[in-house]
Design an enzyme around this catalytic site. Structure first.
Site, PDB file in Angstrom:
ATOM      1  N   GLU A   1      11.460  14.784  -1.827  1.00  0.00           N
ATOM      2  CA  GLU A   1      12.203  13.550  -2.030  1.00  0.00           C
ATOM      3  C   GLU A   1      11.519  12.571  -2.984  1.00  0.00           C
ATOM      4  O   GLU A   1      12.180  11.802  -3.688  1.00  0.00           O
ATOM      5  CB  GLU A   1      12.407  12.866  -0.668  1.00  0.00           C
ATOM      6  CG  GLU A   1      13.193  11.590  -0.694  1.00  0.00           C
ATOM      7  CD  GLU A   1      13.280  10.942   0.684  1.00  0.00           C
ATOM      8  OE1 GLU A   1      14.294  10.280   0.940  1.00  0.00           O
ATOM      9  OE2 GLU A   1      12.340  11.106   1.490  1.00  0.00           O
TER      10      GLU A   1
ATOM     11  N   HIS B   1       2.645  -3.851   4.508  1.00  0.00           N
ATOM     12  CA  HIS B   1       1.327  -3.232   4.631  1.00  0.00           C
ATOM     13  C   HIS B   1       1.443  -1.820   5.229  1.00  0.00           C
ATOM     14  O   HIS B   1       1.076  -1.615   6.382  1.00  0.00           O
ATOM     15  CB  HIS B   1       0.430  -4.094   5.525  1.00  0.00           C
ATOM     16  CG  HIS B   1       0.312  -5.515   5.096  1.00  0.00           C
ATOM     17  ND1 HIS B   1      -0.066  -6.537   5.950  1.00  0.00           N
ATOM     18  CD2 HIS B   1       0.513  -6.108   3.889  1.00  0.00           C
ATOM     19  CE1 HIS B   1      -0.101  -7.684   5.288  1.00  0.00           C
ATOM     20  NE2 HIS B   1       0.253  -7.447   4.034  1.00  0.00           N
TER      21      HIS B   1
ATOM     22  N   GLU C   1       3.572 -16.180  -0.993  1.00  0.00           N
ATOM     23  CA  GLU C   1       3.755 -15.213  -2.085  1.00  0.00           C
ATOM     24  C   GLU C   1       5.054 -15.458  -2.862  1.00  0.00           C
ATOM     25  O   GLU C   1       5.401 -14.665  -3.744  1.00  0.00           O
ATOM     26  CB  GLU C   1       3.773 -13.781  -1.534  1.00  0.00           C
ATOM     27  CG  GLU C   1       2.512 -13.340  -0.837  1.00  0.00           C
ATOM     28  CD  GLU C   1       1.347 -13.094  -1.782  1.00  0.00           C
ATOM     29  OE1 GLU C   1       1.512 -13.320  -3.000  1.00  0.00           O
ATOM     30  OE2 GLU C   1       0.278 -12.690  -1.289  1.00  0.00           O
TER      31      GLU C   1
ATOM     32  N   HIS D   1      -4.591  -3.594   0.706  1.00  0.00           N
ATOM     33  CA  HIS D   1      -3.719  -4.690   1.132  1.00  0.00           C
ATOM     34  C   HIS D   1      -2.312  -4.196   1.464  1.00  0.00           C
ATOM     35  O   HIS D   1      -1.871  -4.304   2.604  1.00  0.00           O
ATOM     36  CB  HIS D   1      -3.675  -5.756   0.036  1.00  0.00           C
ATOM     37  CG  HIS D   1      -2.879  -6.972   0.382  1.00  0.00           C
ATOM     38  ND1 HIS D   1      -3.109  -8.198  -0.190  1.00  0.00           N
ATOM     39  CD2 HIS D   1      -1.830  -7.164   1.229  1.00  0.00           C
ATOM     40  CE1 HIS D   1      -2.264  -9.089   0.298  1.00  0.00           C
ATOM     41  NE2 HIS D   1      -1.466  -8.482   1.161  1.00  0.00           N
TER      42      HIS D   1
ATOM     43  N   HIS E   1       7.343  -7.176   0.389  1.00  0.00           N
ATOM     44  CA  HIS E   1       5.903  -6.914   0.439  1.00  0.00           C
ATOM     45  C   HIS E   1       5.548  -6.579   1.879  1.00  0.00           C
ATOM     46  O   HIS E   1       5.913  -7.301   2.812  1.00  0.00           O
ATOM     47  CB  HIS E   1       5.110  -8.137  -0.018  1.00  0.00           C
ATOM     48  CG  HIS E   1       3.647  -8.040   0.278  1.00  0.00           C
ATOM     49  ND1 HIS E   1       2.874  -6.988  -0.168  1.00  0.00           N
ATOM     50  CD2 HIS E   1       2.821  -8.845   0.995  1.00  0.00           C
ATOM     51  CE1 HIS E   1       1.634  -7.161   0.253  1.00  0.00           C
ATOM     52  NE2 HIS E   1       1.574  -8.274   0.965  1.00  0.00           N
TER      53      HIS E   1
END
Length: 273
Positions: A169, A141, A116, A210, A139
């Site tokens: 928040e 999950h 990525e 994803h 990145h």
């Protein structure tokens, strides 16, 4: 001179990758992190002065030429980075032609940056135009957020409003809301370009079914953004488990008052006030 492995940058990366794993957000070899460093931060370390090898990249990074990035490796388990940082991460410098990177440290078993990485570079390029202090792309999950993308319409306004109303928040941390892409094949130029386009407007982008792609000016800021979004998604998930009936909520007027108190500007058109 101290070895780069003992630098605060490698220590930060090692700790945060383990925390991402420990939260359950980066199973197996899922997830990746890139951390932009300055020349002044890198040059004091003697073991970063030699080019170990040149690695081609599938991205025209000419606009980022000369920049340094500490990045996790492709196929590497986040639970292991803390024990083997010189194997599972690497320091690279974008070559002058923008088509390759010079490896200066790390990946000592022959590894290379995450698949990525082009998407990270596109994201850094976009965010740097708006914030010269942009440093980090993460990145991961997050479980509850991913679950939401199966049950909710992929509408940025509606999902943002849900997340804002789950805890006080949220609006303060991401007043711009969250961006959302359609499902796309990861590790491609296509998803990189689409993500970068969303990062012009949002600090984070949901990849449905994803994960989440988040940016920040520091490790703490990017991680804190992920934490806050996922916590809101977790609260929503628990509400659904309790039957989904809401007796009281944070209203749009409450959110408007909150924004004024904390001097943040909610995305235009997202509040019905």
């Amino acid at each position: 001179m101290s070895k780069f492995i003992n630098s605060p940058f490698v220590q930060e990366l090692s700790k945060i990758t383990f925390r991402l794993y420990d939260h359950g957000w980066d199973e197996r070899n899922g997830g990746n992190v890139s951390y932009r460093l300055t020349e002044e931060e890198v040059t004091p370390y003697e073991d970063t002065k030699k080019v170990l090898k040149t690695i081609p990249i599938d991205f025209d990074g000419k606009d980022l030429a000369g920049m340094y990035f500490l990045v996790t490796g492709t196929g590497r388990y986040f639970k292991n980075v803390i024990d083997f940082p010189e194997r599972d991460a690497g320091l690279v410098r974008i070559a002058d032609d923008g088509k390759s990177v010079d490896l200066l440290w790390g990946f000592n078993d022959g590894g290379r940056p995450t698949s990525e990485f082009p998407t990270h570079l596109m994201g850094h390029k976009t965010r740097l135009k708006m914030n010269p202090d942009q440093r980090v792309i993460m990145h991961c999950h997050p479980t509850n957020l991913i679950a939401m993308t199966f049950t909710q319409k992929l509408d940025e306004r509606e999902i943002t409003r849900i997340l804002w109303k789950m805890q006080t928040e949220s609006l303060v941390v991401f007043p711009e809301g969250v961006g959302i892409l359609p499902w796309m094949v990861p590790g491609t130029t296509t998803i990189g370009e689409a993500t970068a386009a969303k990062l012009e407007h949002f600090g984070s982008v949901i990849w449905p079914q994803h994960g989440l792609f988040a940016s920040g000016s520091s490790i703490d800021e990017a991680f804190g953004l992920i934490e806050t979004i996922e916590k809101a998604a977790q609260i929503w998930s628990i509400i659904q488990q309790q039957g989904g009936k809401i007796e009281q909520t944070i209203t749009d007027k409450d959110l408007s008052d909150l924004a004024k108190a904390f001097h943040v500007t909610p995305r235009e058109g997202y509040l019905d006030v």
